[in-house]
Scaffold this active site. Structure first.
Site, PDB file in Angstrom:
ATOM      1  N   ASP A   1     -13.582 -53.379  -2.436  1.00  0.00           N
ATOM      2  CA  ASP A   1     -14.600 -53.532  -3.470  1.00  0.00           C
ATOM      3  C   ASP A   1     -15.914 -52.991  -2.909  1.00  0.00           C
ATOM      4  O   ASP A   1     -16.043 -52.774  -1.693  1.00  0.00           O
ATOM      5  CB  ASP A   1     -14.711 -55.021  -3.833  1.00  0.00           C
ATOM      6  CG  ASP A   1     -15.735 -55.268  -4.917  1.00  0.00           C
ATOM      7  OD1 ASP A   1     -15.815 -54.440  -5.832  1.00  0.00           O
ATOM      8  OD2 ASP A   1     -16.455 -56.277  -4.832  1.00  0.00           O
TER       9      ASP A   1
ATOM     10  N   ASP B   1     -14.564 -59.770  -2.332  1.00  0.00           N
ATOM     11  CA  ASP B   1     -15.264 -61.040  -2.139  1.00  0.00           C
ATOM     12  C   ASP B   1     -15.520 -61.801  -3.428  1.00  0.00           C
ATOM     13  O   ASP B   1     -16.145 -62.858  -3.410  1.00  0.00           O
ATOM     14  CB  ASP B   1     -16.606 -60.802  -1.440  1.00  0.00           C
ATOM     15  CG  ASP B   1     -17.620 -60.130  -2.355  1.00  0.00           C
ATOM     16  OD1 ASP B   1     -17.191 -59.445  -3.303  1.00  0.00           O
ATOM     17  OD2 ASP B   1     -18.828 -60.291  -2.125  1.00  0.00           O
TER      18      ASP B   1
ATOM     19  N   THR C   1     -19.503 -54.134  -4.057  1.00  0.00           N
ATOM     20  CA  THR C   1     -20.548 -55.146  -3.931  1.00  0.00           C
ATOM     21  C   THR C   1     -20.099 -56.298  -3.041  1.00  0.00           C
ATOM     22  O   THR C   1     -19.091 -56.951  -3.307  1.00  0.00           O
ATOM     23  CB  THR C   1     -20.935 -55.694  -5.316  1.00  0.00           C
ATOM     24  OG1 THR C   1     -21.292 -54.601  -6.164  1.00  0.00           O
ATOM     25  CG2 THR C   1     -22.091 -56.661  -5.200  1.00  0.00           C
TER      26      THR C   1
END
Length: 760
Positions: free
Chosen positions: A445, A644, A447
């Site tokens: 990912d 996350d 961000t």
């Protein structure tokens, strides 16, 4: 336990009125401590044994070789006979009851063993005692060695028969009992033996063999237990990080020192320079640098100011801080790390299944070989043939040690998981360690994974009829309910500007692409272009401005009010300083890196160009990330997913290895097999190296154990005698058996020094 409640050490929200396992992580539930007891009383042990504190109530015991064995009481494993150990070691007590017991039995009987051995070797030179009398002397001296020092071995051997689970104690019990009972019979009824059994004026006895076998086995167990105790050093070190006291600020502003157990959520705590952070919380006053290396492996202190998170057990270096408690007890980061390490250490690696299958048949095979050796020597061997047969059968039983085979992988796993935890890498189980080394594709990912995960609001671009303040206020009011870091940046910007936020109703999250709801009588849609397309909202008005922002790597969020595009919110999220080096290390390891993000395609490509990532996917939904993982798996790739957020959880669960950033959400961490406490991609390279080294170590241990038995059993059976005249004494066999287990544990402990040299 009357009126008791049981909870999960990892998930305290799980509470039930009867024992069992956690429905989330399958850990054994433990009794909830009575909340009406005084805090000081909670800190004291409930029982005292020999002046020392007993294990805490609710302690669960397990077998190092068979982690599926769980017991609420100490004892022996019904499968292998090993002493059960607490899943969670006691940091305050380094004494090992079994080690103390075996040491006492060994040292008290060692002089007797030496005396019996010397008497057997040199007794025929003594003119003042007959050989028959010498046999009786050896018998009397051997009784405490065999019946007291060796009693644990016979008990475990009998248990293995009762439980129909033959193991090393079956072999040791049979071998020692055979030598002792034969010698006992030869001493008490020598007339029943043929003349060929006579040796130097008496029927040959082998009390010294039984005594030496027991003493050497005790010595081997002592060495093994001492080595095994080092495998829990990492957990004890983590447990030792937690401070015992905290400085709580009273309502009147005065301070008081209280036990850490007395701290409650919402308490204000003062941390002076040089003190440890007591529990998890947030800074409410002051600024400082905090050393988090003991939990994250990152040696550089982290600057902390008002609003920043603090992790319990980390060290405040310079300034004074005032913090508000947010997590205590089993909910702190340290407690969760300790629980994850303990769970991983006690899990069984897939490679262990092969060892279990082999060990299951091994003991039976050894008993068959011992019987065949006995009769082969008795029928075809030189005189006294049956004596030779008995000694060789005993040697076969003693030298064949399935313990080394059973310890091969558990010891490596225990050392590796503990060492990894000190580097900020948490493995959920042994399977994760074994699988991680095989990954060739990493999907990440953006961000919070490639970037800092702390976006900063830059500006608002508004359409005619709207103003910046109203647009930011409406967006922030809606984003109050979102968990996304970009939403947090918008809410924080509204607070900084003193904008009053309205209540949002009918809130819905399209995880990964945006949110929608109703604020102050208006229908709002806030997200990326994919979300706008779902509701057929035209977004060409600000195409030029949006493209310019995305080319810089910023995220562009669109806001629609009552079905009309109101403008854009530009949020930037800087790339982590460690990301380029981490990606370079992964590429050198032959891993293809793929970026998948819910941000716009142009933003994703801009970040990809800066980081040298060619495979970039933007505006992806959680289902798209999941599909991306499946696509690579269908191509035969071994896929790891690093993320996350909640939107990453499905892909983390589907990937061959899910890797969660420790700075992310609980859902992501619970869905992953590996957690990076620091949230740093460099941890993936460290974790992969640990995986490679650990699997190599397990293979070394298994190979050693298999080769040892493949060579030792035939030699003990006497196959070399016709060619070399070599026979293996039962005493030498006992020494070799003990050293095999010690060697396996010692080889596993090398992992600790290896990781220390390479990563510190």
């Amino acid at each position: 336990m009357s009126a008791a409640s049981y909870t999960c050490p990892m998930h305290p929200e799980v509470v039930q009125d009867r024992p069992g396992t956690c429905p989330i992580c399958h850990m054994v539930l433990v009794p909830v401590v009575n909340r009406h007891r005084d805090v000081e009383q909670m800190a004291e042990p409930e029982q005292q044994i020999a002046g020392k504190p007993a294990m805490p109530p609710g302690t669960i015991y397990t077998c190092p070789m068979h982690p599926e064995i769980r017991s609420a009481q100490p004892g022996n494993c019904p499968k292998c006979g090993m002493t059960l150990e607490p899943i969670m070691p006691d940091v305050g007590d380094d004494d090992h009851p079994e080690l103390q017991d075996f040491s006492r039995r060994f040292w008290w009987t060692l002089p007797i063993t030496v005396a019996v051995t010397l008497l057997a070797m040199m007794g025929h030179r003594l003119d003042w005692v007959s050989m028959a009398t010498q046999s009786w002397i050896e018998l009397v001296l051997s009784l405490p060695v065999v019946l007291w020092a060796g009693m644990p071995f016979f008990v475990r051997g009998l248990q293995s028969v009762v439980h129909r689970s033959p193991n090393m104690w079956t072999l040791i019990g049979l071998g020692t009992a055979a030598a002792f009972l034969y010698s006992l019979t030869a001493t008490m009824a020598p007339q029943i033996f043929p003349a060929s059994f006579m040796s130097m004026g008496r029927i040959g006895v082998y009390f010294e063999a039984a005594d030496v076998i027991i003493s050497l086995t005790l010595l081997g167990q002592i060495l093994e237990l001492r080595a095994r105790s080092q495998t829990s050093a990492a957990i004890k070190a983590l447990l030792g990080l937690a401070p015992k006291m905290a400085r709580r600020v009273r309502e009147g502003g005065t301070d008081e020192d209280v036990p850490i157990q007395a701290v409650r959520v919402g308490d204000l705590l003062r941390i002076r320079p040089g003190e440890k952070i007591p529990v998890d919380g947030v800074v409410t006053e002051g600024s400082s640098s905090v050393d988090e290396s003991m939990l994250t492996g990152e040696p550089i202190p982290v600057a902390k100011c008002i609003g920043d998170k603090l992790i319990g057990a980390t060290l405040n270096i310079s300034g004074a801080l005032l913090m508000r408690t947010e997590q205590v007890g089993n909910q702190t980061v340290l407690a969760q790390i300790v629980q994850m390490v303990a769970m991983a250490q006690r899990s069984k690696a897939p490679m262990q299944r092969m060892a279990d299958v082999i060990a299951g048949y091994f003991v039976i095979g050894v008993i068959v070989v011992a019987i065949l050796s006995f009769f082969a020597w008795g029928w075809f061997g030189p005189e006294p043939s049956w004596v030779f047969g008995l000694l060789n059968a005993v040697s076969v039983l003693i030298i064949a040690c399935p313990c080394a085979l059973g310890l091969a992988t558990p010891m490596s796993i225990m050392v590796a998981t503990g060492r990894a935890a000190t580097q900020g890498v948490l493995f959920r189980d042994a399977a994760a360690i074994e699988h991680l080394r095989r990954i060739d594709t990493l999907i990440v990912d953006k961000t919070g994974t490639l970037t800092e995960g702390k976006p900063t609001f830059e500006r608002v671009i508004v359409a005619p009829g709207f103003n910046e303040a109203d647009m930011l206020r409406m967006a922030a009011s809606l984003d109050q309910h979102s968990e996304h870091p970009l939403a947090d940046a918008i809410v924080r910007a509204a607070h900084e500007r003193g904008l009053p936020l309205d209540k949002a109703t009918d809130f819905e999250s399209s995880s990964g692409i945006g949110v929608r709801g109703r604020v102050a009588g208006h229908d709002l849609i806030l997200g990326n272009r994919a979300l706008m397309a779902q509701f057929q909202i035209e977004d060409d008005t600000f195409a030029t401005e949006a493209e310019a922002a995305r080319l810089t790597g910023a995220s562009v969020i669109q806001l629609a009010v009552d079905g009309r595009l109101a403008g854009l919110l530009v949020v930037s999220d800087p790339i982590k300083s460690s990301t380029p080096a981490a990606l370079q290390a992964l590429r050198q390891a032959g891993i293809q890196v793929v970026m998948a993000t819910g941000d716009g395609v142009d933003t994703a490509r801009a970040v990809g160009r800066r980081l040298g990532i060619d495979a970039v996917h933007g505006e992806v939904k959680p289902a798209d990330k999941l599909a991306l993982v499946e696509q690579f798996q269908q191509r035969g790739r071994v896929v790891a997913m690093a993320g996350d957020g909640i939107n990453d959880a499905p892909a983390l669960a589907k990937a061959d290895v899910g890797i969660a950033m420790g700075t992310g959400t609980d859902v992501a961490m619970h869905s992953a097999q590996v957690t990076l406490v620091k949230g740093d991609l460099r941890g993936i390279a460290i974790a992969r190296h640990i995986s490679v080294a650990t699997v190599a170590n397990m293979k070394q241990n298994l190979l050693f154990a298999l080769l040892y038995n493949a060579l030792g059993v035939p030699v003990a059976a006497g196959v070399l005698y016709p060619f070399t005249g070599l026979l293996l004494s039962p005493m030498i066999a006992a020494l070799a058996m003990s050293m095999s287990s010690v060697s396996v544990v010692g080889n596993a402990l090398r992992l600790r020094q290896q990781h220390s040299r390479e990563f510190e």
